[in-house]
Write a protein that holds these residues in place. Structure first.
Motif, PDB file in Angstrom:
ATOM      1  N   LYS A  20      37.728   7.902  23.383  1.00 36.60           N
ATOM      2  CA  LYS A  20      36.934   8.811  24.170  1.00 36.60           C
ATOM      3  C   LYS A  20      37.761   9.816  25.209  1.00 36.60           C
ATOM      4  O   LYS A  20      37.425  10.875  25.544  1.00 36.60           O
ATOM      5  CB  LYS A  20      36.018   7.840  25.177  1.00 36.60           C
ATOM      6  CG  LYS A  20      35.035   7.058  24.288  1.00 36.60           C
ATOM      7  CD  LYS A  20      34.031   6.371  25.559  1.00 36.60           C
ATOM      8  CE  LYS A  20      34.861   5.375  25.990  1.00 36.60           C
ATOM      9  NZ  LYS A  20      35.693   4.198  25.118  1.00 36.60           N
ATOM     10  N   SER A  21      38.995   8.989  25.610  1.00 33.04           N
ATOM     11  CA  SER A  21      39.767   9.996  26.562  1.00 33.04           C
ATOM     12  C   SER A  21      40.459  11.072  26.100  1.00 33.04           C
ATOM     13  O   SER A  21      40.440  12.319  26.615  1.00 33.04           O
ATOM     14  CB  SER A  21      40.959   9.000  27.184  1.00 33.04           C
ATOM     15  OG  SER A  21      40.312   7.808  27.910  1.00 33.04           O
ATOM     16  N   VAL A  35      36.457  16.075  33.599  1.00 30.85           N
ATOM     17  CA  VAL A  35      36.241  14.778  33.239  1.00 30.85           C
ATOM     18  C   VAL A  35      35.986  13.763  34.324  1.00 30.85           C
ATOM     19  O   VAL A  35      36.362  14.013  35.305  1.00 30.85           O
ATOM     20  CB  VAL A  35      37.367  13.951  32.307  1.00 30.85           C
ATOM     21  CG1 VAL A  35      37.183  12.581  32.101  1.00 30.85           C
ATOM     22  CG2 VAL A  35      37.681  15.005  31.320  1.00 30.85           C
ATOM     23  N   ASN A  37      34.920   9.819  35.339  1.00 32.79           N
ATOM     24  CA  ASN A  37      35.026   8.496  34.804  1.00 32.79           C
ATOM     25  C   ASN A  37      33.619   7.628  34.764  1.00 32.79           C
ATOM     26  O   ASN A  37      32.848   7.576  35.788  1.00 32.79           O
ATOM     27  CB  ASN A  37      35.990   7.752  35.604  1.00 32.79           C
ATOM     28  CG  ASN A  37      36.238   6.296  35.111  1.00 32.79           C
ATOM     29  OD1 ASN A  37      36.007   5.911  33.858  1.00 32.79           O
ATOM     30  ND2 ASN A  37      36.248   5.388  36.112  1.00 32.79           N
ATOM     31  N   GLN A  42      37.942   1.285  35.127  1.00 35.42           N
ATOM     32  CA  GLN A  42      39.056   2.294  35.678  1.00 35.42           C
ATOM     33  C   GLN A  42      38.805   3.156  37.004  1.00 35.42           C
ATOM     34  O   GLN A  42      39.542   3.949  37.536  1.00 35.42           O
ATOM     35  CB  GLN A  42      38.719   3.380  34.699  1.00 35.42           C
ATOM     36  CG  GLN A  42      39.548   2.809  33.328  1.00 35.42           C
ATOM     37  CD  GLN A  42      39.408   3.767  32.348  1.00 35.42           C
ATOM     38  OE1 GLN A  42      38.893   5.065  32.293  1.00 35.42           O
ATOM     39  NE2 GLN A  42      40.164   3.662  30.924  1.00 35.42           N
ATOM     40  N   LYS A  53      43.628   3.774  31.401  1.00 36.74           N
ATOM     41  CA  LYS A  53      43.202   4.903  31.991  1.00 36.74           C
ATOM     42  C   LYS A  53      43.943   6.007  31.306  1.00 36.74           C
ATOM     43  O   LYS A  53      44.906   6.059  30.310  1.00 36.74           O
ATOM     44  CB  LYS A  53      43.835   4.857  33.292  1.00 36.74           C
ATOM     45  CG  LYS A  53      43.056   3.885  34.256  1.00 36.74           C
ATOM     46  CD  LYS A  53      43.346   3.834  35.479  1.00 36.74           C
ATOM     47  CE  LYS A  53      42.836   2.540  36.638  1.00 36.74           C
ATOM     48  NZ  LYS A  53      43.658   2.570  37.688  1.00 36.74           N
ATOM     49  N   PRO A  54      43.376   7.245  31.242  1.00 36.10           N
ATOM     50  CA  PRO A  54      43.816   8.369  30.651  1.00 36.10           C
ATOM     51  C   PRO A  54      45.433   8.783  31.069  1.00 36.10           C
ATOM     52  O   PRO A  54      45.783   8.224  32.118  1.00 36.10           O
ATOM     53  CB  PRO A  54      43.109   9.580  31.135  1.00 36.10           C
ATOM     54  CG  PRO A  54      41.739   8.920  31.430  1.00 36.10           C
ATOM     55  CD  PRO A  54      42.060   7.566  31.973  1.00 36.10           C
ATOM     56  N   GLU A  58      47.251  13.790  29.902  1.00 33.91           N
ATOM     57  CA  GLU A  58      46.058  13.949  29.833  1.00 33.91           C
ATOM     58  C   GLU A  58      45.375  14.470  31.005  1.00 33.91           C
ATOM     59  O   GLU A  58      44.331  15.254  30.972  1.00 33.91           O
ATOM     60  CB  GLU A  58      44.933  12.609  29.264  1.00 33.91           C
ATOM     61  CG  GLU A  58      45.460  12.522  27.748  1.00 33.91           C
ATOM     62  CD  GLU A  58      44.773  11.259  27.304  1.00 33.91           C
ATOM     63  OE1 GLU A  58      44.336  11.204  26.050  1.00 33.91           O
ATOM     64  OE2 GLU A  58      44.595  10.302  27.995  1.00 33.91           O
ATOM     65  N   ARG A  59      45.656  13.840  32.118  1.00 35.94           N
ATOM     66  CA  ARG A  59      44.951  14.372  33.409  1.00 35.94           C
ATOM     67  C   ARG A  59      45.825  15.495  33.640  1.00 35.94           C
ATOM     68  O   ARG A  59      45.013  16.272  34.612  1.00 35.94           O
ATOM     69  CB  ARG A  59      45.552  13.064  34.529  1.00 35.94           C
ATOM     70  CG  ARG A  59      44.890  11.827  34.226  1.00 35.94           C
ATOM     71  CD  ARG A  59      45.097  10.894  35.502  1.00 35.94           C
ATOM     72  NE  ARG A  59      44.798   9.280  35.180  1.00 35.94           N
ATOM     73  CZ  ARG A  59      44.517   8.632  36.201  1.00 35.94           C
ATOM     74  NH1 ARG A  59      44.214   8.798  37.326  1.00 35.94           N
ATOM     75  NH2 ARG A  59      44.284   7.336  35.795  1.00 35.94           N
ATOM     76  N   HIS A  64      40.548  15.404  36.266  1.00 33.37           N
ATOM     77  CA  HIS A  64      40.033  14.052  36.009  1.00 33.37           C
ATOM     78  C   HIS A  64      39.409  13.664  37.548  1.00 33.37           C
ATOM     79  O   HIS A  64      40.060  13.599  38.454  1.00 33.37           O
ATOM     80  CB  HIS A  64      40.754  12.925  35.491  1.00 33.37           C
ATOM     81  CG  HIS A  64      41.043  13.016  34.018  1.00 33.37           C
ATOM     82  ND1 HIS A  64      41.701  14.526  33.543  1.00 33.37           N
ATOM     83  CD2 HIS A  64      40.642  12.402  32.959  1.00 33.37           C
ATOM     84  CE1 HIS A  64      41.691  14.037  32.374  1.00 33.37           C
ATOM     85  NE2 HIS A  64      41.205  13.010  31.857  1.00 33.37           N
ATOM     86  N   TYR A  67      38.750   8.178  39.121  1.00 31.04           N
ATOM     87  CA  TYR A  67      39.766   7.120  38.797  1.00 31.04           C
ATOM     88  C   TYR A  67      40.444   6.727  40.042  1.00 31.04           C
ATOM     89  O   TYR A  67      40.818   7.650  40.742  1.00 31.04           O
ATOM     90  CB  TYR A  67      40.760   7.895  37.641  1.00 31.04           C
ATOM     91  CG  TYR A  67      40.241   8.141  36.169  1.00 31.04           C
ATOM     92  CD1 TYR A  67      39.939   7.278  35.338  1.00 31.04           C
ATOM     93  CD2 TYR A  67      39.718   9.329  36.238  1.00 31.04           C
ATOM     94  CE1 TYR A  67      39.295   7.767  34.000  1.00 31.04           C
ATOM     95  CE2 TYR A  67      38.802   9.841  34.810  1.00 31.04           C
ATOM     96  CZ  TYR A  67      38.799   9.133  33.836  1.00 31.04           C
ATOM     97  OH  TYR A  67      38.124   9.279  32.675  1.00 31.04           O
TER      98      TYR A  67
END
Length: 312
Positions: A20-21, A35, A37, A42, A53-54, A58-59, A64, A67
């Motif tokens: 998913k992430s 994104v 959460n 998370q 966690k991402p 990715e963040r 995001h 989180y």
């Protein structure tokens, strides 16, 4: 916020280890999204590796949200999650971006997509009576009326115990069941479930647990002394048993893998019932980018601004 209002969220769901992430980031980059959460663990600070966690990379690619927003001791349930998520989604949509709600906590997603039935208002006479009781008596009465309360009420906190007991007494029903009643039949927003063949998903789960070891999860659990929500994350109990000399590392790893596979099975059962979500089938050839393209293929209007969302 109700179904049909402008700027609805898009949900990206599925069992643990379904990717998913990564898919969320690829999708957000393609459609101008951010994104949000929807994973219960998370939300909490700490245990970044264990709760998957991402990554920092990715963040950095897309924003995001939600989180690391709760202390470990802070209780959270579907209602509180909804209260946290709604203003975040409104802010994202207000800036002309797609809110992409990502996670595998089915009840939290359902609370957001379908709303929660209103709970009774407080009764001051009853509250005075409950405040006068010893905590042990309140807990005993609550569990007698609602055995499932231990799963969603911090029993060491008198205020939360009193409110849960108040709901039971005023309605004549378990508060844990009432907190799962949904206010509407039509979803607010659209979304997908990432689906894998069972053996392929289980192999991904097993490999991810091994990757956690390489990423320092044992040291992370050793250093974690928080109480509350994150303690229930798969791996805390298993790795603490190893650290206490009650099992070998191999036994702890196997226990984590088995518990995660069982959790993934429960998630699969939950999402199978959510027929409003479109299933996206993935396999070993799938990449986050290809999966994101599949999502857009099912929902081509995602490439437009949020106000282009079809309401009919």
């Amino acid at each position: 916020m109700k179904c049909g209002e402008a700027y609805p969220p898009f949900y990206l769901t599925g069992p643990t280890a379904s990717g998913k992430s990564g898919v969320a980031v690829a999708l957000a980059e393609r459609i101008g999204g951010e994104v949000v959460n929807a994973d219960a663990f998370q939300l909490y600070r700490g245990l970044d590796v264990l709760t998957a966690k991402p990554s920092l990379a990715e963040r950095e690619r897309v924003p995001h949200h939600l989180y690391d927003v709760l202390d470990p001791e802070s209780p959270c349930d579907a209602q509180r999650y909804r209260e946290l998520a709604l203003p975040v989604i409104a802010d994202i949509a207000g800036r002309g971006r797609w809110p992409i709600v990502v996670g595998g906590s089915g009840l939290y997603i359902k609370a957001l997509s379908h709303g929660l039935a209103e709970l009774p208002k407080g009764d001051e006479v009853l509250r005075v009576e409950l405040r006068a009781m010893p905590l042990e008596e309140k807990v005993s009465r609550l569990l007698a009326l609602d055995p499932e309360a231990a799963q969603n009420v911090p029993l060491a906190n008198p205020r939360y115990v009193e409110r849960a007991l108040e709901i039971c007494l005023l309605t004549g029903q378990p508060q844990s069941a009432l907190r799962q009643n949904f206010a509407q039949t039509e979803p607010w927003g659209r979304g997908v479930v990432l689906s894998w063949e069972r053996e392929a998903l289980y192999a991904r789960i097993n490999q991810r647990v091994l990757a956690m070891l390489d990423s320092g999860v044992l040291a992370e659990v050793t250093a974690f002394h928080g109480k509350g929500g994150p303690e229930k994350a798969i791996g805390v109990k298993e790795l603490r048993a190893h650290l206490a000399g009650e099992s070998t590392l191999a036994e702890a790893v196997e226990a984590m893998q088995q518990a995660t596979r069982r959790y993934a099975k429960r998630q699969g059962t939950w999402f199978t019932r959510e027929t409003w979500l479109q299933t996206i089938c993935l396999d070993s050839t799938s990449t986050p980018e290809l999966a994101a393209a599949q999502v857009i293929g099912h929902f081509p209007w995602l490439k437009s601004l949020p106000h282009s969302y079809p309401t009919g």
